[in-house]
Scaffold this motif. Structure first.
Motif, PDB file in Angstrom:
ATOM      1  N   GLN A  31      -4.477   9.778  19.022  1.00 49.15           N
ATOM      2  CA  GLN A  31      -3.267   9.987  18.233  1.00 49.15           C
ATOM      3  C   GLN A  31      -2.039   9.701  19.089  1.00 49.15           C
ATOM      4  N   ARG A  70     -17.794  10.400   7.373  1.00 50.62           N
ATOM      5  CA  ARG A  70     -16.671  11.101   6.766  1.00 50.62           C
ATOM      6  C   ARG A  70     -16.444  10.441   5.417  1.00 50.62           C
ATOM      7  N   GLU A  74     -12.395  10.776  -3.468  1.00 48.08           N
ATOM      8  CA  GLU A  74     -11.363  10.778  -4.513  1.00 48.08           C
ATOM      9  C   GLU A  74     -11.256   9.396  -5.167  1.00 48.08           C
ATOM     10  N   TRP A 277      -5.023  24.046   6.959  1.00 47.56           N
ATOM     11  CA  TRP A 277      -4.764  22.676   6.516  1.00 47.56           C
ATOM     12  C   TRP A 277      -5.966  21.750   6.693  1.00 47.56           C
ATOM     13  N   HIS A 280      -9.795  20.383   3.691  1.00 46.96           N
ATOM     14  CA  HIS A 280     -10.402  19.220   3.041  1.00 46.96           C
ATOM     15  C   HIS A 280     -11.390  18.514   3.956  1.00 46.96           C
TER      16      HIS A 280
ATOM     17  N   VAL B 778       2.542  18.522  10.030  1.00 47.26           N
ATOM     18  CA  VAL B 778       3.176  19.810   9.875  1.00 47.26           C
ATOM     19  C   VAL B 778       2.362  20.769  10.706  1.00 47.26           C
ATOM     20  N   SER B 782      -2.157  16.934  11.828  1.00 44.63           N
ATOM     21  CA  SER B 782      -1.723  15.651  11.287  1.00 44.63           C
ATOM     22  C   SER B 782      -2.844  14.986  10.535  1.00 44.63           C
ATOM     23  N   ALA B 783      -2.471  14.271   9.493  1.00 45.12           N
ATOM     24  CA  ALA B 783      -3.477  13.578   8.697  1.00 45.12           C
ATOM     25  C   ALA B 783      -2.789  12.500   7.887  1.00 45.12           C
ATOM     26  N   ASP B 787      -5.225  10.956   2.217  1.00 44.69           N
ATOM     27  CA  ASP B 787      -6.585  11.482   2.313  1.00 44.69           C
ATOM     28  C   ASP B 787      -6.689  12.939   1.890  1.00 44.69           C
ATOM     29  N   LEU B 788      -5.557  13.578   1.736  1.00 48.19           N
ATOM     30  CA  LEU B 788      -5.582  15.005   1.427  1.00 48.19           C
ATOM     31  C   LEU B 788      -5.915  15.219  -0.039  1.00 48.19           C
ATOM     32  N   ASP B 789      -6.497  16.356  -0.327  1.00 47.33           N
ATOM     33  CA  ASP B 789      -6.736  16.614  -1.742  1.00 47.33           C
ATOM     34  C   ASP B 789      -5.425  17.037  -2.417  1.00 47.33           C
ATOM     35  N   MET B 792      -3.540  20.215  -1.349  1.00 50.66           N
ATOM     36  CA  MET B 792      -2.896  20.083  -0.045  1.00 50.66           C
ATOM     37  C   MET B 792      -1.631  19.250  -0.148  1.00 50.66           C
ATOM     38  N   GLU B 795       1.083  21.212  -1.513  1.00 50.71           N
ATOM     39  CA  GLU B 795       1.566  22.164  -0.530  1.00 50.71           C
ATOM     40  C   GLU B 795       2.549  21.477   0.433  1.00 50.71           C
ATOM     41  N   ILE B 796       2.184  20.291   0.874  1.00 48.39           N
ATOM     42  CA  ILE B 796       3.065  19.578   1.803  1.00 48.39           C
ATOM     43  C   ILE B 796       4.352  19.176   1.094  1.00 48.39           C
ATOM     44  N   ARG B 799       6.563  22.151   1.006  1.00 47.84           N
ATOM     45  CA  ARG B 799       7.182  22.445   2.295  1.00 47.84           C
ATOM     46  C   ARG B 799       8.294  21.464   2.633  1.00 47.84           C
TER      47      ARG B 799
END
Lengths: 321, 804
Positions: A31, A70, A74, A277, A280, B778, B782-783, B787-789, B792, B795-796, B799
């Motif tokens: 990262q 992974r 969705e 967080w 998922h 946050v 990090s992501a 990709d988040l559901d 999430m 939520e972001i 914020r």
């Protein structure tokens, strides 16, 4: 014990016993531009594999030392191509969407090219020391301008000791500031080999009561505390703890934690309030039960605690890092 | 601050005269009217001056406008100025265009609503007079035979004529007043008149030009007094004592400027607005401002503060008033331009920071005041550019980050290390180059100098289309995307004869050459028409060297900044890399298969080819030499071709990477391209940003890729980076300052930071395919956002909303 973690621990010991090729490591993420893993702009390397199994782990994909699948279903169209590609029956369809069961997965990764939607990917690449360092030195100009450097995190980086110490040595040779983000859970002889090339330790303590420690993460804290004392004075330490509601948010632990930080001459200590967080990610790697038994922090709770330590401002931090 | 009350107009009421953004799906903001006053007076004067030299006719027309146009003031204004007869009016310029406007008001409801039936009749009658010599579209009469060139082939957009960026010498105007300039003109006029050693033809032209300057400047110097009279009348109807006192002050200011020198900040700012409005809206539609706001007005502010004539709060209110005034500006734009330019407002760039002639930092209190006002008002005009150099103070960095953090994506940061050498390379002396400012969106200019950056066209060189034409022998059917049909490009060999990557590269280069040459040729025709029909005596008097030489500004140029607007560079680079890898290296596809997939928009049986391109080939922006080297080669090639075009003043063209939102507009019109971009999708923004969603290796990798394409050798200009607001929070100031100074040392031309706002996140949730690279960080976590559901993501989003 969670079955995933049992598998992971088994895989891990096997990998360690076998002795990974000295100049190769398994990395699950690199990262760049991290600003919360030590000073300045940093590149953080996440090494795969961890001997502990913290139920609040926000990087569950880091636990197994082996590469794994992974998924992000969705986008799944339900075409079934991945089912056909999988020799182990780890993939099935449920209501028109693929579902992945990692317990059946044989890590052949044939499902990845089969998916036309790019839902499946591989976590964990095998990288040589040369390639890793080659990637890291690219951002040296950013490190130099901001007082940054490289942070090695995980998983537990000490789980891949040969690779780790080789990288740290090479980075120091390039004049790059190094930070090791560790749980401290490793034999001292492993630790000792790396520490000479570490400029900053981000040292995680989960609990000071060994029984509670063992019940939550699967191992006692004796080794961790011993190692910490041995590290004291040998390099800069930022002591950190994940602040988990109901586990270690009591006054007694928090005060002793700060005292411990003072006694080992840590430069800073951090309470890192738990967040969920990474939830998922558990689904994405086909495992269940994220954050068993944990609740979220309510608003204002952290602020109250912060007030308690106000006179230690600049030493005690309440931040996600 | 007082702004919220005083400038109620700002957010809700009237001011925003820009054209709607694309998202609005409207071409014109509601309630705007076409004001015929300017066109009417212009026509009357032109009819009355037939036979006189063009410079005189235009000077007299401008004078008539300034003496007789309707003046008004908005409620509670501190700084006055208008350019049309009503608050919602926009002037029209029949000497430039008529055809598209007639079509638009006839066919498009948004435009039709801007005129009443009688006004429409009058407009058409006015157009009747101008039809034969209005210059827009007349380039078609002069294009060589056999060189058919249709707008929209790969020149995007319509022909626009208003992009000029010579910035008046405000320091001189403020210190001498227009009366001082009039004296200078008179002195020179006398000299020239009596100097019979000058060739008679030249001497007479000089006398004409100087007379024209005199007429226009005199009328302009009188303008303030007309406002003073108007304000006195308004004052009679007002009972509020505080407002009466305010009006007293304003009347005094208008009596002083622009005729006399500015004695304090209020007068200086009022004078600035007067001059800007005349130059940018009344004389000609001129996008761009280019003033070094802190350098010009900082000394007035410091003097007033020192003498106690103003408090800082009062000064801030005046600056706010200027921002609101600039926000009022706008033009009626052709329908097609709305997509390309994103409205006309955004280019009124003012510059802050930087150095004086000797290289000393000039940051002063006005720098900070201007940034504060920008953050608080959140206007879209003016745009702010800040110059970054080795001695930029840390305090200024902090002010910059605060401003960015406010959510306005301002200011853009310009690197002196690139812009100064760029100007010296074009022939500026170093001490002059150090005075540069940014005009339009990102062109470096020297304020007060006669610089032509005049886009006779708003079109540009769409590089990925050149690659498409290389696969079709220059033939293309724009409607269907078929690689056949009309010969729009150079007749390069058919696909079957392109055996190696080098063959393909050569064909691509031929297409670039052909397009570049054509654009240069058309732009030169446009320049000649401008020179012949649209001299600008008033602006000429305000630019250095014209009075001395007795020239109109159109007769020469101080610096050659005639340009080719280039875009889609990295769509082309990604496309070339894809063909090189899949066809020539890995031999997974034939070039014919590739071409078939392209003309079928990568659909149906060709879908897997798009997937291969997207997943198997390196993309620009990830610090991968395979494709980065191609991007560099493309830009260097384009720059070479561009400099082969010579403008009408004998100087080579330069590259321009300031594409604004044109990549979106052009993208909407154009078929699929080789980088797997499908028809109607946008090209990447700026000239060097990675293609949307394809830079997945973090911001530093993108910067490395970009730094490989030397901005001095190419048209590499604009890099946009998106960050979460947290990066601009005080604890991270030091890191971000270090980041910016790294970019400076790496020779990045300039950078624009966008704070990821709630809107972006909402869009990313809706259209994940366009936001694959959006990283949210946050709390140390990090992501990739997509990709988040859903939970999430919400939520972001929640914020992020809190943060602003």
């Amino acid at each position: 014990m969670d079955r995933n973690i049992a598998t992971a621990a088994r895989d891990g010991s096997r990998a360690v016993n076998k002795g990974q090729a000295a100049n190769k490591g398994t990395v699950f993420n690199i990262q760049p531009f991290s600003i919360q893993d030590g000073p300045g702009i940093r590149t953080t390397v996440f090494l795969k594999g961890c001997p502990l199994h913290c139920p609040w782990c926000s990087n569950p994909e880091s636990i197994s030392p082996l590469p794994q699948i992974r998924t992000a279903f969705e986008r799944c169209t339900g075409c079934g191509a991945c089912l056909d590609a999988c020799p182990a029956g780890a993939l099935s369809l449920n209501r028109g969407r693929a579902v992945f069961d990692q317990t059946k997965c044989r890590r052949c990764f044939q499902c990845i090219p089969a998916c036309s939607q790019g839902c499946i990917s591989r976590i964990g690449q095998t990288l040589s020391v040369e390639d890793t360092v080659g990637l890291l030195v690219r951002d040296k100009i950013f490190f130099d301008h901001t007082g940054g450097g490289v942070t090695i995190s995980g998983g537990e980086p000490l789980y891949q000791p040969d690779y780790l110490s080789a990288i740290l040595g090479r980075l120091h040779g390039e004049g790059i500031h190094t930070t090791l983000d560790t749980t401290g859970h490793a034999p001292w002889n492993v630790f000792e080999r790396t520490i000479e090339n570490v400029d900053l330790l981000l040292y995680d303590i989960k609990h000071l009561d060994s029984i509670k420690h063992r019940s939550a993460v699967g191992a006692g804290n004796e080794t961790i505390l011993e190692n910490l004392k041995k590290c004291s004075g040998r390099t800069e330490i930022w002591l950190r703890t994940p602040l988990v509601p109901g586990f270690n948010d009591d006054r007694r632990f928090m005060d002793s934690f700060v005292e411990l930080a003072l006694s080992v001459k840590a430069a800073r200590c951090y309470f890192l309030p738990l967040h969920r967080w990474g939830g998922h990610k558990y689904t994405a790697i086909g495992s269940k039960n994220p954050y068993a038994g944990c609740r979220d922090w309510a608003e204002g709770e952290i602020d109250d605690m912060r007030k308690r330590y106000r006179r230690r401002e600049g030493f005690v931090y309440f931040e996600h890092a | 601050m007082g702004c919220a009350v005083r400038n109620r107009v700002l957010r809700d009421e009237t001011c925003i005269k820009s054209l709607g953004r694309i998202a609005d799906k409207r071409t014109v903001r509601e309630g705007l009217k076409i004001c015929l006053e300017r066109a009417r007076i212009m026509t009357r004067i032109f009819k009355a001056t037939v036979g006189e030299p063009m410079c005189m006719r235009r000077a007299k027309a401008l004078a008539a406008l300034l003496y007789s146009m309707t003046l008004f003031t908005r409620e509670n204004e501190l700084i006055v100025g208008c350019f049309a007869s009503s608050e919602k009016g926009l002037p029209t310029y029949p000497e430039l265009y008529w055809r598209w406007l007639e079509k638009a008001v006839t066919n498009l409801p948004d435009y039709a609503a801007m005129l009443s039936a009688e006004e429409k009749e009058e407009l058409f009658e006015i157009h009747n007079y101008w039809k034969t010599f209005s210059i827009h579209g007349r380039e078609r009469e002069y294009i060589p035979e056999g060189r058919t060139w249709r707008i929209g082939d790969f020149v995007s957009g319509g022909w626009m004529w208003q992009w000029e960026i010579s910035t008046p010498n405000y320091e001189k105007i403020l210190s001498k007043g227009l009366n001082g300039i009039l004296e200078e003109i008179d002195g020179r006029l006398k000299e020239v008149r009596n100097d019979v050693s000058i060739h008679p033809e030249k001497r007479m032209a000089m006398i004409n030009n100087l007379w024209a300057m005199r007429i226009a400047t005199e009328a302009a110097s009188h303008w303030g007094k007309r406002y003073a009279a108007m304000l006195e009348k308004c004052q009679d109807q007002i009972t509020d004592k505080a407002r009466i006192r305010e009006l007293d002050r304003m009347i005094e200011v208008c009596k002083q400027v622009p005729a006399g020198p500015a004695r304090n900040l209020h007068e200086a700012l009022q004078c600035f607005i007067f001059i800007t409005f005349i130059v940018n809206y009344i004389d000609q539609p001129q996008v761009g401002n280019g003033v070094r706001f802190d350098k010009v007005f900082g000394p007035y502010l410091e003097k007033d503060l020192k003498e106690g004539a103003l408090t800082r709060a009062q000064a801030k209110e005046l600056v706010e008033a200027v921002w609101v005034k600039m926000q009022e500006g706008g033009y009626v734009q052709p329908p097609q331009w709305v997509n390309n330019g994103g409205g006309g407002l955004g280019f009124q760039t003012i510059t802050l920071g930087g150095t004086d002639e000797q290289g000393n930092d000039i940051t002063n209190e006005m720098t900070y005041l201007a940034l504060e006002v920008t953050a608080e008002l959140q206007t879209i005009a003016p745009q702010i550019a800040v110059r970054i150099h080795d001695a930029t103070p840390t305090k200024l960095y902090h002010a910059i980050f605060r401003c960015i953090r406010s959510g306005c994506s301002q200011p853009a940061l310009f690197n002196d290390r690139v812009n100064i050498p760029r100007l010296t390379e074009l022939g500026c002396r170093p001490e002059e180059a150090r005075l540069y400012s940014i005009n339009n969106c990102m062109q470096p200019i020297i304020p007060g100098r006669n610089i032509h950056y005049r886009a006779g066209h708003s079109g540009g060189l769409v590089l990925p289309m050149c690659l498409t034409l290389a696969l079709s022998g220059g033939k293309l059917d724009m409607q269907s995307g078929k690689l056949d049909g009309r010969q729009v490009g150079y007749p390069t060999p058919p696909v079957a004869e392109l055996k190696t990557y080098d063959d393909l590269w050569d064909a691509f280069c031929r297409q670039v050459e052909f397009a570049s040459e054509t654009i240069g040729m058309i732009a030169n025709i446009a320049d000649v028409l401008m020179k012949e029909y649209i001299p600008r005596p008033f602006l000429s008097a305000l630019l250095d060297g014209n009075i001395e030489q007795g020239c109109d500004m159109r007769d020469w140029e101080y610096l050659g900044l005639r340009h080719h607007l280039v875009f889609g560079c990295n769509n082309a680079a990604d496309g070339l890399a894809a063909i090189r890898k899949l066809v020539f290296d890995d031999k997974k596809l034939t070039l014919e298969q590739y071409a078939r997939a392209l003309e079928n928009n990568f659909e149906g049986e060709h879908e897997h080819i798009q997937r291969m391109i997207l997943s198997e080939v390196p993309k620009f922006g990830n610090d991968n030499e395979y494709v980065d080297s191609i991007s560099r080669a493309v830009m260097e090639k384009v720059r070479t071709e561009c400099s082969k075009c010579i403008d009408i003043y004998g100087k080579p063209y330069v590259l321009d990477g300031t594409t604004a939102s044109a990549p979106i507009g052009a993208g909407m019109l154009l078929p699929a391209t080789c980088d797997a971009r499908k028809a109607a999708e946008p090209f990447h923004d700026g000239s060097i940003s990675p293609v949307q969603g394809r830079d997945n290796s973090g911001p530093t990798a993108t910067v490395h890729s970009v730094s490989k394409v030397d901005p001095l050798k190419t048209g590499n200009f604009l890099l946009n980076q998106k960050f979460m607001p947290i990066f601009f929070d005080p604890p991270n100031y030091e890191i971000m300052e270090g980041y910016v100074s790294t970019l400076k040392d790496m020779g990045i031309h300039h950078i624009q930071f966008n704070c990821v706002d709630r809107d972006t996140l909402l869009k990313a949730k809706e259209r994940p395919q366009d936001y694959k690279n959006l990283i949210v960080r946050v709390a140390g976590y990090s992501a990739y956002f997509v990709d988040l559901d859903n939970r999430m993501q919400d939520e972001i989003i929640r914020r992020t909303e809190q943060v602003f």
